[in-house]
Design a protein around this motif. Structure first.
Motif, PDB file in Angstrom:
ATOM      1  N   ASP A 159       0.702  -1.258   0.052  1.00 30.41           N
ATOM      2  CA  ASP A 159       0.055   0.021   0.059  1.00 30.41           C
ATOM      3  C   ASP A 159       1.002   1.208  -0.051  1.00 30.41           C
ATOM      4  O   ASP A 159       2.110   1.156   0.315  1.00 30.41           O
ATOM      5  CB  ASP A 159      -0.781  -0.100   1.263  1.00 30.41           C
ATOM      6  N   ASP A 160       0.175   2.391  -0.320  1.00 30.31           N
ATOM      7  CA  ASP A 160       0.994   3.483  -0.262  1.00 30.31           C
ATOM      8  C   ASP A 160       1.337   4.217   1.409  1.00 30.31           C
ATOM      9  O   ASP A 160       0.538   3.549   1.941  1.00 30.31           O
ATOM     10  CB  ASP A 160       0.387   4.720  -0.994  1.00 30.31           C
ATOM     11  N   CYS A 169       6.825   3.091   9.769  1.00 33.18           N
ATOM     12  CA  CYS A 169       6.187   2.025   9.143  1.00 33.18           C
ATOM     13  C   CYS A 169       7.069   1.016   8.256  1.00 33.18           C
ATOM     14  O   CYS A 169       8.430   1.176   8.101  1.00 33.18           O
ATOM     15  CB  CYS A 169       4.837   2.364   8.507  1.00 33.18           C
ATOM     16  N   TYR A 170       6.421  -0.176   7.862  1.00 33.26           N
ATOM     17  CA  TYR A 170       7.272  -0.966   7.235  1.00 33.26           C
ATOM     18  C   TYR A 170       6.720  -1.361   5.765  1.00 33.26           C
ATOM     19  O   TYR A 170       5.480  -1.588   5.622  1.00 33.26           O
ATOM     20  CB  TYR A 170       7.564  -2.369   7.710  1.00 33.26           C
ATOM     21  N   ILE A 171       7.759  -1.585   4.907  1.00 30.29           N
ATOM     22  CA  ILE A 171       7.371  -2.478   3.546  1.00 30.29           C
ATOM     23  C   ILE A 171       8.017  -3.641   3.699  1.00 30.29           C
ATOM     24  O   ILE A 171       9.401  -3.579   3.494  1.00 30.29           O
ATOM     25  CB  ILE A 171       7.589  -1.482   2.358  1.00 30.29           C
ATOM     26  N   GLY A 172       7.611  -4.827   3.930  1.00 29.02           N
ATOM     27  CA  GLY A 172       8.433  -5.915   4.268  1.00 29.02           C
ATOM     28  C   GLY A 172       9.252  -5.662   5.416  1.00 29.02           C
ATOM     29  O   GLY A 172       8.843  -5.337   6.555  1.00 29.02           O
ATOM     30  N   ASP A 173      10.288  -6.098   5.104  1.00 34.92           N
ATOM     31  CA  ASP A 173      11.744  -5.725   6.018  1.00 34.92           C
ATOM     32  C   ASP A 173      12.219  -4.084   6.205  1.00 34.92           C
ATOM     33  O   ASP A 173      12.886  -4.008   6.935  1.00 34.92           O
ATOM     34  CB  ASP A 173      13.029  -6.726   5.971  1.00 34.92           C
ATOM     35  N   MET A 174      11.683  -3.648   5.248  1.00 33.99           N
ATOM     36  CA  MET A 174      12.339  -2.117   4.970  1.00 33.99           C
ATOM     37  C   MET A 174      11.536  -1.109   5.943  1.00 33.99           C
ATOM     38  O   MET A 174      10.432  -1.043   5.847  1.00 33.99           O
ATOM     39  CB  MET A 174      12.418  -1.401   3.503  1.00 33.99           C
TER      40      MET A 174
END
Ligand code: G16
Length: 545
Positions: A159-160, A169-174
């Protein structure tokens, strides 16, 4: 996290110019145009894997969209953490500051600088390396090479990210940290300048100021630093809200485009004593007084002559550098201080090695840019604070400080004439013709000016010994007057020819001529030698600064 590998077709026009890749928004909106270029950056900057990346832009149209795409491509390319400015906003100097402070492996800045924005305007991407400065030519050349043959890019399905508030927040582990855009940068400024002294001037009502943020990125920075921390009166900052199209304006801090600011300063009794403006991404500056303009080349020279009076530079400066077309006013100061003065090609990236190698402390360009070793970018708000601190120390207005400088060092009359949107072939032929004339010009006389030296400027970096050629035709006359011709590397329409004209006058009796009058003969010489009028069918420059 699901990662997709998307097949793509290369574009052949993604060659970065003087400062990153700049194109019309509509060009960036072509399928995968942005994605291809961003993946090309990640393919070259392998040092980003597992590391921190700084990300932000000047808030222009397409900024938010690009940030969301870059975050997803970053996650798919193994970046460990990204710091993004709140609302997607980070000035170019703030990115440089953050890279250095948090030891990031690099930063991506979304900006086309002083070029107009909006759906029909310009957009751009720049990559800065771990020292906080613009990527060197070797990096941008490698990115361009990859972009010409790229076949796929990697992107996370996510999601954006909400950019309108500070959070993690996270995108996967990032990990993604949406941070305050201003506080780290403001803290650095406080270490360099005497905020107590500047604040006392404002509080006592001894100084009034107007800062034009041109509806670009410096609005939030200027509000916090000038109005909140330094107690300048509310309303000191005009056009302080960043807008996607800069309010329809041209966010270029010069006399032509910052007309509201200029009108305020020149309004007679009661008008502010000090005026300044910055550009789209906050790295340029213009300094003015009441009915008085400080030429950027003079500004650099005045900074060099007075730096030791300010806390951040109290031990003096190691050396200075200026780009080729910048006037030689700072050379005179360097000579009197007994320090080195380097002449580089146009582009801030050429100052990086000199700063890292501790050869210079201050550097600047005629194109309204100045900066120091505090970061690795030119810095608009820093320059304004430098002048404010100087005014506070000297207790004199801008005009008096500048005139005293001329009295001591002499005056370099200086102008730049821009011919915009010329047919690229015609512009290249004009430069090629000048190049072929250089040797034969030496020794010839033009309206009383005898040519001492003429060549196409070439620069050997004294640190890594890299050679950069064909950086501008220079004609130097026996009385030290100069004419320089070069093509801009930041335009997005045809070619822009820049003609830089300079004349040194030591005699104080002659320091009050209007600039264009003082340079009239040399302007005629430049026009005649280049054949601009006939070759380009132009009677007048589009912009004179
Ligand atoms: C960029 C570069 C500057 C350069 C300027 C003008 O500034 O960072 O170093 O002096 O372009 O370049 P040109 O004469 O090639 O148009 P900015 O503020 O646009 O990023």
């Amino acid at each position: 996290m699901k990662t997709n590998t998307i097949s793509t077709t290369p574009y052949t026009d993604q060659k970065p110019g003087t400062s990153g890749l700049r194109k019309k928004v509509t060009e960036f909106q072509q399928p995968n145009y942005l994605e291809n270029f961003v993946q090309s950056i990640f393919n070259v900057a392998t040092e980003l894997t597992g590391q921190l990346l700084i990300l932000g832009g000047d808030g222009r149209y397409y900024n938010d969209h690009a940030i969301q795409i870059i975050l997803k491509i970053a996650a798919a390319n193994g970046i460990q953490q990204v710091m993004v400015g709140e609302n997607g906003l980070l000035s170019t100097p703030a990115v440089s500051c953050l890279i250095r402070k948090y030891k990031a492996a690099g930063g991506i800045i979304l900006s086309a600088s002083h070029n107009p924005g909006g759906p029909d305007g310009d957009f751009g991407i720049k990559f800065n390396i771990a020292n906080g400065g613009p990527a060197p030519t070797s990096f941008t050349d490698a990115t361009y090479e990859i972009s010409r043959s790229i076949g796929e890019y990697h992107i996370a399905e996510a999601d954006d990210v909400a950019l309108d508030r500070q959070h993690t927040c996270y995108i996967g582990d990032m990990q993604i940290d949406v941070i305050d855009s201003v506080s780290d940068y403001a803290e650095l400024m406080e270490q360099l300048f005497d905020f107590v002294k500047i604040k006392s001037l404002f509080k006592a009502g001894l100084l009034s100021m107007c800062f034009d943020a041109m509806h670009a990125v410096t609005g939030p920075y200027a509000k916090v630093i000038f109005e909140k921390i330094l107690s300048a009166t509310d309303g000191t900052v005009i056009n302080g809200i960043p807008l996607q199209d800069f309010g329809g304006g041209h966010p270029d801090p010069n006399l032509a485009h910052a007309e509201e600011l200029v009108a305020k300063l020149n309004a007679g009794p009661g008008s502010p004593g000090f005026g300044a403006a910055s550009d789209g991404d906050g790295d340029r500056n213009m300094i003015i007084g009441q009915n008085f303009f400080v030429n950027p080349s003079d500004s650099l020279a005045i900074m060099a002559a007075n730096a030791h009076l300010l806390p951040g530079y109290k031990d003096g400066i190691r050396g200075v550098a200026r780009s080729l077309p910048t006037s030689r006013a700072v050379d005179m100061v360097a000579e009197s201080l007994g320090i080195d003065c380097y002449e580089t090609p146009t582009g801030w990236k050429y100052f990086g090695n000199l700063l890292d190698d501790r050869r210079i402390t201050l550097c600047g360009e005629e194109s309204f840019g100045s900066g120091s070793d505090h970061i690795r970018e030119k810095d608009g708000i820093w320059a304004v604070l430098f002048w404010l601190n100087l005014i506070a120390v000297k207790e004199k207005p801008v005009e008096d400080i500048t005139r005293a400088h001329w009295l001591r060092f002499g005056r370099h009359y200086y102008t730049r004439h821009d011919y915009e949107a010329i047919d690229s072939d015609v512009a290249n032929e004009l430069i090629q013709n000048l190049r072929s004339l250089t040797t034969s010009l030496i020794g010839t006389e033009h309206a009383g000016y005898k040519v001492k030296l003429s060549d196409d400027f070439s620069y050997t970096d004294p640190v890594d010994l890299s050679v950069t050629e064909n950086q501008g035709i220079r004609i130097i006359f026996e009385d030290e007057s100069r004419i320089v011709f070069r093509l801009s590397g930041t335009g997005t329409e045809g070619a822009t020819l820049r003609i830089y004209i300079e004349r040194y006058v030591a005699d104080p009796e002659l320091h009050d001529m209007p600039t264009q009058t003082a340079l009239a003969k040399l302007i005629d010489v430049a026009n005649a030698i280049s054949g601009i009028k006939t070759r380009c069918n132009r009677d007048q420059p589009d912009v004179i600064t």
